[in-house]
Design an enzyme around this catalytic site. Sequence first.
Site: not given
Ligand code: NAP
Length: 255
Positions: A147, A160
């Site tokens: 991030s 975080y």
């Molecule tokens: P999201 O929409 O909440 O998706 C999270 C994913 O992780 C889901 O597929 C969830 O699937 C999976 N997950 C959660 N716990 C898990 C576990 N114990 N085992 C396996 N899978 C698990 O989040 P996102 O926004 O796509 O974020 C993805 C990544 O990008 C994260 O690392 C986040 O820190 C990073 N990021 C996000 C942003 C943003 O603004 N969105 C910005 C910078 C970085 P299930 O619930 O089906 O397991």
Amino acid sequence: MYAHPKLPSFRLDGKTALVTGASRGIGMACASALAQAGARVTVAARSRLDLELVCRAIASAGGDAQALILDVTDSERVNSAVIERGPFNILVNSAGCNNPRPMVDVEDRDIDEILTLNVKSTFYMCRAVARGLLQVGQSGSIINISSQMGHVGSHGRTVYCASKHAIEGMTKSLAWELGPQQIRVNTVCPTFIETALTEEMFKRPGFREWVTSKIALNRVGQIEEVMGAIVFLASDASSLMTGSALMLDGGWTAA
Ligand code: NAP
């Protein structure tokens, strides 16, 4: 006459890829990008139904995807799943979470939850996939979704930010340890992207305005805007790149 340089391929035909957190959001977009570039993709998360929908969508676009129901915080399951389904030439660690709150209100269980999923599970996945590649003597590319918060600090994001700074350090060390075997390790560092993770945050009054004021492009990101970076880092187009962070932050950290 000089030897005319040939553009390295961005294609991933014949490669196997594993994407965690692929049931939605950024992970789902990464899986779709890799499949569109020709890789055979295994999509991992806990929700079977969502993974099946992702596989169906990838297949209907002409790609190849299989679901892997996996809780990435379970290191034994991670090891056995990767042995069973691997080896994987490409790994994208996207499973992650956040629970923004002032540091004085953070509870022990918040710290455990965020560090376990964001840091420990990423290590479990990298270790399992690296073992598989080393065993068969193949090269690979590991991409950790970090991030912009892996490079700066921010209000309400102490744990975080700690987790994402840890990912940056882990990535640099992995690059050195796995480099001689031609296994590259890099991070992708998005700014705020519209996903389920940020949905609640954007409902808070003034939050979107604050975020966009910190982004030079003056807008938040969409999941499609992560896809090109993933294909670049997974492919031979980035063959000299390891231990690096690719910023997809709209200019946030350039301030
Ligand atoms: P999201 O929409 O909440 O998706 C999270 C994913 O992780 C889901 O597929 C969830 O699937 C999976 N997950 C959660 N716990 C898990 C576990 N114990 N085992 C396996 N899978 C698990 O989040 P996102 O926004 O796509 O974020 C993805 C990544 O990008 C994260 O690392 C986040 O820190 C990073 N990021 C996000 C942003 C943003 O603004 N969105 C910005 C910078 C970085 P299930 O619930 O089906 O397991």
